[in-house]
Motif scaffolding. Structure first.
Motif: not given
Length: 366
Positions: A262-277
Motif C-alpha cells: 500500500x505505497x503512498x504513490x497509489x491514489x484512492x478514488x473517493x466520490x463527493x457526497x451524493x455523487x456517483x463519479x
C-alpha cells in the motif's frame, strides 16, 4: 467501381514486380504470406520504401536490425484494394507475437519509436475487419527509416546512471518497500502473465534471460536458486548487489495486482457526497505508471475513461483478487461493464510514449 478479377490480377502483378525490384536492389527474398522478409537500407541511406500486398488473414513481417536508443520511423499508405483498405502494421521483436512497441490497430498508420534493445525488429503488415475476414486484397507502401547512433552492443536493454533502467548483472537482489511484501514471478514479461511464484524481500536471484522492455516497463528473467522458481519479474523491484545499486523505493506490485503493497504513490478514488463519479487529473513521465484504487461491489457497473493529451497512454483494470478484468487498452477506448467481485479494484495508467503527458481519468459507479 472496382472490378474484382482485373483488380486482383493487376494488384498482384504490380506487387510482385515491386517486390522483385526491391529484392534485387536489397538482396532480400520476395515476400510470401506469413513469411519474414529481411530488409536493409541502400548504401549511404537511412531508409527505404517497400511496396507490397497482403490478403485476408495473411501477414508479412519485414525484418531489420536496430540498435538500442535508435529511433525507428514507419509510415504506411494504402495504394489499392478491392475491399475497404483496412491495413495496419505492428512493430515487435522479430519472431515474437507480443511485446510490440507499436500496435497500428490502436495507434494508427504512422509510428516513431525509440528502440529499447539491440536486436532484429519486425514490421508486421496485416489486415483488420471485413478485409481480413472476407479475404480481400490490400496493396500498400511503407516507408521505413532508422536514425540515431544508439548502442550496438548487447542484445538486451541495459541502463546506466540516469537511464531509469536496471543495468545488466549476473545477480540481482529483490528490494521491496515493505519487508512483508512479495514479488510476483510470471511466465511472460507482462502483468497478465501466468503467476509462477513469489519472492521474499531480500532474495538473491540469478539473471538467466536478460532484461527487456514490455508495456513501457523493464522486466528481467531471473531464477531463485533456493526455490528453483524461474520467470519474469518487474525490474524496478530489483537492485544490484554492490553498493550504489540503489533501492527501488516502490510497492511490491508488478502491475498484476496480487500481493501489492500500500505505497503512498497509489491514489484512492473517493466520490463527493451524493455523487456517483469522480474526475482526477495527473501527469506521467515517459515509461511511468500511476495506480488508482476504487472500492466497488459485486454487481455494480463501472465506467472508466482515460483522456490523454497525446498517444501512448494506456490502462489496465484489475479485480480485487489481482486477476485482470480488462487487459491493456488505449486511451481512445473507454470501459463500461458490470463488476463481479467486491473490494478494491485497481486501475493502472501507463505512459508508454517517449515524452511526459498530462491526462484526466474519469470514474463512475452505479
Amino acid at each position: 467501381m472496382l472490378q474484382t478479377a482485373p483488380f486482383l490480377h493487376a494488384l498482384r502483378a504490380a506487387s510482385a514486380a515491386a517486390l522483385c525490384a526491391f529484392s534485387l536492389a536489397l538482396g532480400a527474398p520476395q515476400a510470401a504470406a506469413q513469411e519474414s522478409v529481411p530488409i536493409s537500407f541502400p548504401r549511404g541511406q537511412s531508409g527505404v520504401t517497400i511496396n507490397g500486398a497482403v490478403i485476408g488473414r495473411d501477414y508479412i513481417d519485414y525484418v531489420l536490425r536496430g540498435n538500442a536508443g535508435q529511433r525507428m520511423n514507419v509510415d504506411l499508405t494504402v495504394t489499392g484494394t478491392n475491399g475497404n483498405g483496412i491495413a495496419y502494421f505492428n512493430i515487435l521483436p522479430a519472431g515474437m507475437d507480443y511485446n510490440g512497441l507499436f500496435v497500428g490497430s490502436n495507434e494508427g498508420k504512422s509510428a516513431s519509436v525509440i528502440l529499447p534493445e539491440t536486436r532484429d525488429w519486425a514490421i508486421r503488415v496485416y489486415l483488420m475487419g471485413n478485409d481480413r475476414d472476407t479475404g480481400k486484397t490490400v496493396g500498400f507502401s511503407i516507408k521505413v527509416s532508422i536514425t540515431g547512433e544508439g548502442s550496438g552492443s548487447g542484445s538486451t536493454a541495459s541502463g546506466g546512471q540516469g537511464s531509469g533502467l536496471l543495468p545488466e548483472e549476473d545477480i540481482f537482489v529483490v528490494t521491496l518497500r515493505t519487508p512483508g511484501d512479495t514479488l510476483n514471478v510470471r511466465n511472460a514479461p507482462r502483468p497478465s502473465g501466468q503467476l509462477l511464484g513469489r519472492l521474499q524481500n531480500g532474495t538473491v536471484v540469478s539473471n538467466v534471460g536478460g532484461c527487456t522492455m514490455s508495456d513501457g516497463r523493464q522486466w528481467c528473467k531471473i531464477r531463485d536458486p533456493r526455490s528453483g522458481v524461474q520467470g519474469w519479474v518487474a525490474a524496478r523491484f530489483l537492485r544490484l548487489p554492490r553498493p550504489g545499486g540503489g533501492e527501488n523505493g516502490a510497492t511490491a506490485d508488478d502491475g498484476g495486482g496480487a500481493m501489492a503493497g500500500s505505497g503512498s504513490a497509489d491514489i484512492r478514488v473517493r466520490f463527493a457526497p451524493g455523487s456517483s463519479g469522480a474526475e482526477l487529473s495527473g501527469q506521467l513521465l515517459p515509461q511511468k505508471s500511476q495506480r488508482y484504487i476504487l472500492g466497488a461491489a459485486n454487481g455494480q457497473n463501472l465506467y472508466f475513461r482515460l483522456a490523454a493529451n497525446g498517444p501512448g497512454m494506456t490502462y489496465v483494470i484489475y479485480n480485487p483478487d489481482g486477476s485482470v478484468l480488462l487487459d491493456e487498452m488505449p486511451a481512445t477506448q473507454e470501459y463500461r461493464g458490470q463488476l463481479f467481485q467486491s473490494g478494491d479494484h485497481m486501475i493502472d495508467v501507463y505512459n508508454t510514449s517517449n515524452g511526459a503527458q498530462s491526462y484526466t481519468v474519469i470514474f463512475g459507479i452505479d
